[in-house]
Scaffold this motif. Sequence first.
Motif, mmCIF file in Angstrom:
data_model
loop_
_atom_site.group_PDB
_atom_site.id
_atom_site.type_symbol
_atom_site.label_atom_id
_atom_site.label_comp_id
_atom_site.label_asym_id
_atom_site.label_seq_id
_atom_site.Cartn_x
_atom_site.Cartn_y
_atom_site.Cartn_z
ATOM 1 N N ARG A 72 0.846 -1.194 0.000
ATOM 2 C CA ARG A 72 0.000 0.000 0.000
ATOM 3 C C ARG A 72 0.880 1.241 0.000
ATOM 4 N NH1 ARG A 72 -4.992 0.723 4.200
ATOM 5 N NH2 ARG A 72 -6.143 2.235 2.970
ATOM 6 N N ASN A 73 0.406 2.291 -0.599
ATOM 7 C CA ASN A 73 1.073 3.591 -0.690
ATOM 8 C C ASN A 73 2.313 3.552 -1.577
ATOM 9 O OD1 ASN A 73 -0.863 4.806 1.017
ATOM 10 N ND2 ASN A 73 0.242 4.062 2.809
ATOM 11 N N GLN A 74 2.398 2.577 -2.473
ATOM 12 C CA GLN A 74 3.467 2.526 -3.471
ATOM 13 C C GLN A 74 2.909 3.130 -4.755
ATOM 14 O OE1 GLN A 74 6.687 1.438 -3.034
ATOM 15 N NE2 GLN A 74 6.084 1.308 -0.893
ATOM 16 N N GLY A 75 3.496 4.236 -5.197
ATOM 17 C CA GLY A 75 3.001 4.901 -6.398
ATOM 18 C C GLY A 75 1.864 5.858 -6.113
ATOM 19 N N GLY A 76 1.707 6.245 -4.855
ATOM 20 C CA GLY A 76 0.663 7.195 -4.482
ATOM 21 C C GLY A 76 -0.071 6.737 -3.236
ATOM 22 N N ALA A 77 -0.753 7.686 -2.606
ATOM 23 C CA ALA A 77 -1.493 7.392 -1.382
ATOM 24 C C ALA A 77 -2.568 6.342 -1.657
ATOM 25 C CB ALA A 77 -2.122 8.659 -0.817
ATOM 26 N N ASP A 78 -2.610 5.333 -0.812
ATOM 27 C CA ASP A 78 -3.581 4.237 -0.879
ATOM 28 C C ASP A 78 -3.509 3.416 -2.164
ATOM 29 O OD1 ASP A 78 -4.636 4.598 1.678
ATOM 30 O OD2 ASP A 78 -6.015 6.148 0.965
ATOM 31 N N ASN A 79 -2.478 3.606 -2.974
ATOM 32 C CA ASN A 79 -2.280 2.787 -4.171
ATOM 33 C C ASN A 79 -1.530 1.510 -3.767
ATOM 34 O OD1 ASN A 79 -2.235 2.495 -7.159
ATOM 35 N ND2 ASN A 79 -0.035 2.425 -6.790
ATOM 36 N N PHE A 80 -1.921 0.371 -4.296
ATOM 37 C CA PHE A 80 -1.202 -0.874 -4.056
ATOM 38 C C PHE A 80 -0.294 -1.123 -5.255
ATOM 39 C CE2 PHE A 80 -4.439 -1.274 -0.918
ATOM 40 C CZ PHE A 80 -3.865 -2.052 0.079
ATOM 41 N N GLY A 81 1.005 -0.795 -5.069
ATOM 42 C CA GLY A 81 1.968 -0.916 -6.154
ATOM 43 C C GLY A 81 2.847 -2.138 -5.995
ATOM 44 N N LEU A 82 3.317 -2.667 -7.119
ATOM 45 C CA LEU A 82 4.194 -3.832 -7.135
ATOM 46 C C LEU A 82 5.541 -3.476 -6.524
ATOM 47 C CD1 LEU A 82 4.575 -6.783 -8.238
ATOM 48 C CD2 LEU A 82 5.624 -5.710 -10.242
ATOM 49 N N VAL A 83 6.011 -4.296 -5.566
ATOM 50 C CA VAL A 83 7.322 -4.077 -4.953
ATOM 51 C C VAL A 83 8.278 -5.238 -5.198
ATOM 52 C CG1 VAL A 83 6.515 -2.464 -3.194
ATOM 53 C CG2 VAL A 83 6.537 -4.904 -2.698
ATOM 54 N N ALA A 84 7.761 -6.414 -5.563
ATOM 55 C CA ALA A 84 8.624 -7.565 -5.852
ATOM 56 C C ALA A 84 7.827 -8.592 -6.636
ATOM 57 C CB ALA A 84 9.150 -8.185 -4.567
ATOM 58 N N GLN A 85 8.547 -9.362 -7.456
ATOM 59 C CA GLN A 85 7.913 -10.488 -8.133
ATOM 60 C C GLN A 85 8.922 -11.623 -8.212
ATOM 61 O OE1 GLN A 85 6.829 -8.442 -11.826
ATOM 62 N NE2 GLN A 85 8.111 -9.886 -12.941
ATOM 63 N N PHE A 86 8.402 -12.843 -8.125
ATOM 64 C CA PHE A 86 9.236 -14.036 -8.120
ATOM 65 C C PHE A 86 8.621 -15.033 -9.089
ATOM 66 C CE2 PHE A 86 9.073 -12.096 -3.913
ATOM 67 C CZ PHE A 86 10.410 -11.797 -3.700
ATOM 68 N N GLY A 87 9.449 -15.881 -9.679
ATOM 69 C CA GLY A 87 8.920 -16.857 -10.610
ATOM 70 C C GLY A 87 9.829 -18.049 -10.757
ATOM 71 N N SER A 88 9.327 -19.044 -11.483
ATOM 72 C CA SER A 88 10.090 -20.247 -11.768
ATOM 73 C C SER A 88 10.346 -20.321 -13.265
ATOM 74 C CB SER A 88 9.310 -21.491 -11.322
ATOM 75 O OG SER A 88 9.962 -22.655 -11.781
ATOM 76 N N ASP A 89 11.547 -20.760 -13.636
ATOM 77 C CA ASP A 89 11.901 -20.940 -15.041
ATOM 78 C C ASP A 89 11.717 -22.385 -15.490
ATOM 79 O OD1 ASP A 89 12.573 -18.268 -15.381
ATOM 80 O OD2 ASP A 89 14.639 -18.591 -14.742
ATOM 81 N N ASP A 90 11.183 -23.228 -14.594
ATOM 82 C CA ASP A 90 11.005 -24.643 -14.914
ATOM 83 C C ASP A 90 9.591 -24.887 -15.434
ATOM 84 O OD1 ASP A 90 13.586 -25.251 -14.082
ATOM 85 O OD2 ASP A 90 12.955 -25.641 -12.024
ATOM 86 N N ALA A 91 9.479 -25.266 -16.693
ATOM 87 C CA ALA A 91 8.180 -25.548 -17.291
ATOM 88 C C ALA A 91 7.471 -26.632 -16.489
ATOM 89 C CB ALA A 91 8.348 -25.991 -18.738
ATOM 90 N N GLY A 92 6.209 -26.446 -16.282
ATOM 91 C CA GLY A 92 5.426 -27.429 -15.551
ATOM 92 C C GLY A 92 5.349 -27.173 -14.061
ATOM 93 N N ASP A 93 6.162 -26.250 -13.529
ATOM 94 C CA ASP A 93 6.065 -25.904 -12.112
ATOM 95 C C ASP A 93 4.760 -25.160 -11.856
ATOM 96 O OD1 ASP A 93 8.476 -27.032 -11.508
ATOM 97 O OD2 ASP A 93 9.484 -25.167 -10.961
ATOM 98 N N THR A 94 4.368 -25.124 -10.611
ATOM 99 C CA THR A 94 3.188 -24.358 -10.200
ATOM 100 C C THR A 94 3.602 -23.385 -9.100
ATOM 101 O OG1 THR A 94 2.575 -26.121 -8.683
ATOM 102 C CG2 THR A 94 1.502 -26.108 -10.850
ATOM 103 N N PHE A 95 4.693 -22.672 -9.355
ATOM 104 C CA PHE A 95 5.193 -21.683 -8.412
ATOM 105 C C PHE A 95 4.109 -20.647 -8.171
ATOM 106 C CE2 PHE A 95 7.803 -18.036 -7.115
ATOM 107 C CZ PHE A 95 8.637 -18.648 -6.190
ATOM 108 N N GLY A 96 3.820 -20.376 -6.906
ATOM 109 C CA GLY A 96 2.757 -19.443 -6.557
ATOM 110 C C GLY A 96 1.464 -20.151 -6.201
ATOM 111 N N ALA A 97 1.501 -21.505 -6.139
ATOM 112 C CA ALA A 97 0.292 -22.266 -5.792
ATOM 113 C C ALA A 97 -0.180 -21.954 -4.384
ATOM 114 C CB ALA A 97 0.558 -23.763 -5.936
ATOM 115 N N GLY A 98 0.739 -21.560 -3.519
ATOM 116 C CA GLY A 98 0.413 -21.123 -2.165
ATOM 117 C C GLY A 98 1.298 -19.950 -1.817
#
Length: 154
Positions: A72-98
Amino acid sequence: IVVGAPDADSFAGRSFVFVAANGGYELAAELETPGGSAAGDAFGGAVSVNGDTVVVGAVGSGVGGGAFVFDRNQGGADNFGLVAQFGSDDAGDTFGAGVVAVDDGVVIGDSTSGGTGGSVELQVSATAPTPVPTPQPTESPTPDPTPQPTPQPT
């Protein structure tokens, strides 16, 4: 409160952030995969909130899934801005399932990591730790030691 809708828009997905207001809740933000959601991202399949931090999983994002952290408050008051992202480079993974937002980071689950049955990853915040106060010296003086005579050889 955060609500995920992973099947919205041909399974591109969306997530909705609600905040307490006027004795109830009101929509504060509608989140989607940064750069635009694509069909099959399933953005919002897993969601978590801790204070002003929202974490959203998207098992179909990228090659093997992803997780996105908004504050919250990233990119303006009360704005929910992206601060980090993570991912998998392995095809078939379900990274982010939980996903779980914790005080100093996020925990991200992958139910099919490399075909081995899953994994969990902890991402810790890069913010500086809270400093521990340095003990202050006391004001009272140290007592003078009592002089001891040097023993004489016998």
